[in-house]
Design a protein around this motif. Structure first.
Motif, PDB file in Angstrom:
ATOM      1  N   PRO A   1       0.833  -1.086  -0.026  1.00  0.00           N
ATOM      2  CA  PRO A   1       0.073   0.019   0.079  1.00  0.00           C
ATOM      3  C   PRO A   1       0.806   1.252   0.011  1.00  0.00           C
ATOM      4  O   PRO A   1       1.780   1.357   0.624  1.00  0.00           O
ATOM      5  N   ASP A   2       0.469   2.112  -0.827  1.00  0.00           N
ATOM      6  CA  ASP A   2       1.143   3.509  -0.945  1.00  0.00           C
ATOM      7  C   ASP A   2       0.293   4.720  -0.224  1.00  0.00           C
ATOM      8  O   ASP A   2      -0.548   4.279   0.510  1.00  0.00           O
ATOM      9  N   GLY A   3       0.734   6.014  -0.431  1.00  0.00           N
ATOM     10  CA  GLY A   3      -0.200   6.949   0.371  1.00  0.00           C
ATOM     11  C   GLY A   3      -1.464   7.073   0.011  1.00  0.00           C
ATOM     12  O   GLY A   3      -2.427   7.423   0.688  1.00  0.00           O
ATOM     13  N   ASP A   4      -1.918   6.621  -1.237  1.00  0.00           N
ATOM     14  CA  ASP A   4      -3.118   6.889  -1.669  1.00  0.00           C
ATOM     15  C   ASP A   4      -4.170   5.602  -1.169  1.00  0.00           C
ATOM     16  O   ASP A   4      -5.210   5.682  -0.642  1.00  0.00           O
ATOM     17  N   ALA A   5      -3.368   4.422  -1.036  1.00  0.00           N
ATOM     18  CA  ALA A   5      -3.851   3.254  -0.566  1.00  0.00           C
ATOM     19  C   ALA A   5      -4.415   3.263   0.872  1.00  0.00           C
ATOM     20  O   ALA A   5      -5.415   3.157   1.337  1.00  0.00           O
ATOM     21  N   MET A   6      -3.376   4.077   1.539  1.00  0.00           N
ATOM     22  CA  MET A   6      -3.426   4.078   2.978  1.00  0.00           C
ATOM     23  C   MET A   6      -4.511   5.431   3.237  1.00  0.00           C
ATOM     24  O   MET A   6      -5.548   5.243   4.123  1.00  0.00           O
ATOM     25  N   GLY A   7      -4.342   6.498   2.595  1.00  0.00           N
ATOM     26  CA  GLY A   7      -5.067   7.712   2.689  1.00  0.00           C
ATOM     27  C   GLY A   7      -6.463   7.370   2.534  1.00  0.00           C
ATOM     28  O   GLY A   7      -7.413   7.771   3.293  1.00  0.00           O
ATOM     29  N   SER A   8      -6.884   6.954   1.306  1.00  0.00           N
ATOM     30  CA  SER A   8      -8.394   6.467   1.176  1.00  0.00           C
ATOM     31  C   SER A   8      -8.925   5.542   1.986  1.00  0.00           C
ATOM     32  O   SER A   8     -10.143   5.898   2.611  1.00  0.00           O
ATOM     33  N   SER A   9      -8.125   4.706   2.434  1.00  0.00           N
ATOM     34  CA  SER A   9      -8.839   3.410   3.367  1.00  0.00           C
ATOM     35  C   SER A   9      -8.896   3.976   4.489  1.00  0.00           C
ATOM     36  O   SER A   9     -10.060   3.802   5.449  1.00  0.00           O
ATOM     37  N   LEU A  10      -7.974   4.783   5.169  1.00  0.00           N
ATOM     38  CA  LEU A  10      -8.120   5.009   6.762  1.00  0.00           C
ATOM     39  C   LEU A  10      -9.046   6.303   6.661  1.00  0.00           C
ATOM     40  O   LEU A  10      -9.656   6.578   7.928  1.00  0.00           O
TER      41      LEU A  10
ATOM     42  N   PRO B   1       5.193   1.086   4.045  1.00  0.00           N
ATOM     43  CA  PRO B   1       6.584   1.482   4.595  1.00  0.00           C
ATOM     44  C   PRO B   1       6.471   2.479   5.864  1.00  0.00           C
ATOM     45  O   PRO B   1       5.226   2.854   6.088  1.00  0.00           O
ATOM     46  N   LEU B   2       7.638   2.472   6.367  1.00  0.00           N
ATOM     47  CA  LEU B   2       7.400   3.210   7.622  1.00  0.00           C
ATOM     48  C   LEU B   2       7.024   4.558   7.540  1.00  0.00           C
ATOM     49  O   LEU B   2       6.407   5.032   8.616  1.00  0.00           O
ATOM     50  N   ASN B   3       7.359   5.245   6.622  1.00  0.00           N
ATOM     51  CA  ASN B   3       6.884   6.451   6.439  1.00  0.00           C
ATOM     52  C   ASN B   3       5.333   6.814   6.371  1.00  0.00           C
ATOM     53  O   ASN B   3       4.809   8.112   5.889  1.00  0.00           O
ATOM     54  N   LEU B   4       4.494   5.688   6.404  1.00  0.00           N
ATOM     55  CA  LEU B   4       3.139   5.883   6.466  1.00  0.00           C
ATOM     56  C   LEU B   4       2.621   5.455   7.590  1.00  0.00           C
ATOM     57  O   LEU B   4       1.423   5.621   7.922  1.00  0.00           O
TER      58      LEU B   4
ATOM     59  N   LEU C   1     -18.610  14.965   8.381  1.00  0.00           N
ATOM     60  CA  LEU C   1     -17.876  13.972   9.435  1.00  0.00           C
ATOM     61  C   LEU C   1     -16.319  13.951   8.858  1.00  0.00           C
ATOM     62  O   LEU C   1     -15.790  13.023   9.604  1.00  0.00           O
ATOM     63  N   ILE C   2     -15.844  14.398   7.918  1.00  0.00           N
ATOM     64  CA  ILE C   2     -14.596  14.482   7.488  1.00  0.00           C
ATOM     65  C   ILE C   2     -14.006  15.522   8.193  1.00  0.00           C
ATOM     66  O   ILE C   2     -13.783  16.746   8.219  1.00  0.00           O
ATOM     67  N   ASP C   3     -13.447  14.811   9.570  1.00  0.00           N
ATOM     68  CA  ASP C   3     -12.741  15.816  10.592  1.00  0.00           C
ATOM     69  C   ASP C   3     -11.246  16.101  10.151  1.00  0.00           C
ATOM     70  O   ASP C   3     -10.696  15.526   9.046  1.00  0.00           O
ATOM     71  N   THR C   4     -10.522  16.619  11.070  1.00  0.00           N
ATOM     72  CA  THR C   4      -9.049  16.772  10.787  1.00  0.00           C
ATOM     73  C   THR C   4      -8.352  15.445  10.537  1.00  0.00           C
ATOM     74  O   THR C   4      -7.600  15.488   9.484  1.00  0.00           O
ATOM     75  N   GLU C   5      -8.505  14.480  11.247  1.00  0.00           N
ATOM     76  CA  GLU C   5      -7.878  13.042  11.172  1.00  0.00           C
ATOM     77  C   GLU C   5      -7.997  12.480   9.902  1.00  0.00           C
ATOM     78  O   GLU C   5      -7.307  12.129   9.089  1.00  0.00           O
ATOM     79  N   ALA C   6      -9.550  12.527   9.438  1.00  0.00           N
ATOM     80  CA  ALA C   6      -9.839  11.989   8.171  1.00  0.00           C
ATOM     81  C   ALA C   6      -9.257  12.841   7.138  1.00  0.00           C
ATOM     82  O   ALA C   6      -8.962  12.113   6.081  1.00  0.00           O
ATOM     83  N   ALA C   7      -9.498  14.077   7.059  1.00  0.00           N
ATOM     84  CA  ALA C   7      -8.858  14.838   6.021  1.00  0.00           C
ATOM     85  C   ALA C   7      -7.299  14.828   5.909  1.00  0.00           C
ATOM     86  O   ALA C   7      -7.009  14.799   4.751  1.00  0.00           O
ATOM     87  N   THR C   8      -6.646  14.577   6.863  1.00  0.00           N
ATOM     88  CA  THR C   8      -5.296  14.262   6.793  1.00  0.00           C
ATOM     89  C   THR C   8      -4.820  13.260   6.029  1.00  0.00           C
ATOM     90  O   THR C   8      -4.105  13.080   4.923  1.00  0.00           O
ATOM     91  N   CYS C   9      -5.766  11.856   6.144  1.00  0.00           N
ATOM     92  CA  CYS C   9      -5.421  10.852   5.375  1.00  0.00           C
ATOM     93  C   CYS C   9      -5.824  11.023   3.923  1.00  0.00           C
ATOM     94  O   CYS C   9      -5.058  10.715   3.136  1.00  0.00           O
TER      95      CYS C   9
END
Length: 341
Positions: free
Chosen positions: A32-41, A63-66, A160-168
Motif C-alpha cells: 500500500p502506498d499513500g493513496d491506498a492508505m489515505g483513502s482507506s483510513l 513502508p515506515l513513512n506511512l 464528518l470528515i474531521d481533521t484526522e480523516a482529512a489528513t489521510c
C-alpha cells in the motif's frame, strides 16, 4: 462543488447498504502506498462516525513513512495478523475495495475477498473487474482519496470528515498526484485539497512526514542506483535503472526504499520514458513512467502482466532478471515507434 466520482445510481445503492449499522472491512492493494492508505483510513474514520464497526485490512505492512497516519495503529496487516485479517475480510457484512481494480492485487487476501458476497469498489485505475455489487470507477480522478471525498460528500456526510480523516485523504491526494504536478491534477483536485485544508490539514507536515523520512541506507541505495545502475538510451529517449537483489541486500533494503526511484530517470532532459526494473526474491518488478501521450500501461499489459495509468504503470515477470531486461529492450522500440512524440 460537483462530485464527478459519485454517479447518482451508485450513490443511491451505497446509501442503502449503509442505511443500518454494519460490520465493515476496507481492503486495499498489496504494498500500500499513500493513496491506498489515505483513502482507506479516511473512509474508515467516516464510517465509524456513521455508527459502523469499520476496520482497514492491509495485504502487507506499509513502508515506515506511512505509519504515522491517523488510524493506522488500529489497522490489520495480513503478513503479521493472517487469521484475523482473513476473517475480517471474509466475514464482514460489507467489504470496501479501495485503489485496485482486480482481485489478485490484494495478495494473500484474494480468496477471502472473493468469498465476501457484498463488495463496493472505489478505484481510479483503468479496466476494473466486475468484482463488486457497487462500483465507483473514475479514471480521470487524481487519486482514490479524491473519489472518497466525492462519494462521502455526495452521501451528504462531508461534515464528518474531521481533521484526522482529512489528513489521510490529503495524503492520498498529494502522493498520487505527485505533489499536484501530474496531469491528473485538475481544478477539482485542487478544490478538494482546499476543502481538506479548511479542516485544519497542515500540508507542510504531511509532505515532511512522507518525503523527508529517509534512512541513511535508503539515500545510499539511491546514490548507488543513479551512479552505477542507470542506463540512458538517447535513440529511444529512454532511461532505465536496474537493481539486483544483491544490490538491495547490500544497502539493507526496507519496503518503500525504492519508492520514486523511477522518477529520476524521467527527469533527464529529453527523456520521455523511464523504467525501473528490480529483482525481488520470487519475481522481477517493472515500474514505468512516461511523458505526454505514451501509454506505458498498454505496454506492460501486453508484455509484462501489468497495467495502471497511461503515464504510470507497473508489471512483473517470473523470468531471470537478465531475461526480463533483454525482453524489455527488445519489445520497446516497436512500442515507441507506434507512439511517436
Amino acid at each position: 462543488m460537483l462530485f464527478p466520482s459519485a454517479p447518482t445510481a451508485a450513490v443511491a445503492a451505497l446509501k442503502e447498504l449503509l442505511s443500518r449499522p454494519r460490520q465493515i472491512a476496507i481492503v486495499t492493494h498489496f504494498n500500500p502506498d499513500g493513496d491506498a492508505m489515505g483513502s482507506s483510513l479516511g473512509l474508515c474514520a467516516v464510517l465509524r462516525k456513521l455508527g459502523h464497526k469499520s476496520r482497514v485490512v492491509l495485504p502487507n505492512t506499509p513502508p515506515l513513512n506511512l505509519h504515522w497516519m491517523p488510524g493506522y495503529a488500529d489497522a490489520l496487516a495480513f503478513d503479521k495478523q493472517k487469521e484475523e485479517s482473513e476473517r475480517s475480510v471474509r466475514e464482514s457484512e460489507l467489504l470496501f475495495c479501495l485503489d485496485f481494480n482486480k482481485p489478485d492485487r490484494v495478495g494473500g487476501l484474494e480468496d477471502a475477498l472473493r468469498a465476501n458476497p457484498t463488495k463496493v469498489l472505489i478505484d481510479h485505475h483503468r479496466h476494473p473487474d466486475a468484482l463488486a455489487a457497487v462500483i465507483f470507477s473514475d479514471t480521470s480522478a487524481s487519486s482514490t482519496s479524491q473519489m472518497v471525498f466525492d462519494i462521502v460528500s455526495a452521501l451528504g456526510h462531508a461534515d464528518l470528515i474531521d481533521t484526522e480523516a482529512a489528513t489521510c485523504l490529503y495524503t492520498g491526494l498529494m502522493t498520487d498526484s505527485g505533489s499536484f504536478r501530474f496531469n491528473s491534477t485538475t481544478p477539482h483536485t485542487l478544490e478538494v485539497a482546499a476543502e481538506l485544508m479548511r479542516r485544519q490539514v497542515v500540508p507542510e507536515r504531511i509532505h515532511e512526514a512522507i518525503m523527508d523520512d529517509n534512512t541513511e541506507m535508503r539515500l545510499k541505495l539511491l546514490g548507488f542506483a543513479l551512479s552505477e545502475r542507470l542506463s540512458v538510451y538517447p535513440e529511444l529517449r529512454t532511461a532505465m535503472i536496474v537493481l539486483r537483489k544483491a544490490d538491495l541486500d547490500r544497502f539493507n533494503y526496507q519496503p518503500g526504499d525504492t519508492e520514486g526511484v523511477v522518477n529520476y530517470g524521467l527527469s533527464i532532459r529529453g527523456i520521455r520514458l523511464a523504467a525501473f526494473i528490480v529483482e525481488r526474491p520470487d519475481v522481477v518488478k517493472l515500474s514505468l513512467r512516461s511523458k505526454g501521450a505514451l501509454p506505458v500501461n498498454e505496454f506492460l499489459t501486453a508484455h509484462f502482466s501489468g497495467g495502471g495509468h497511461g503515464n504510470a504503470a507497473g508489471g512483473h515477470a517470473k523470468e531471470p532478471l537478465a531475461k526480463v531486461v533483454e525482453r524489455f529492450l527488445r519489445e520497446l522500440p516497436a512500442f515507441l515507434a507506434s507512439h511517436p512524440a
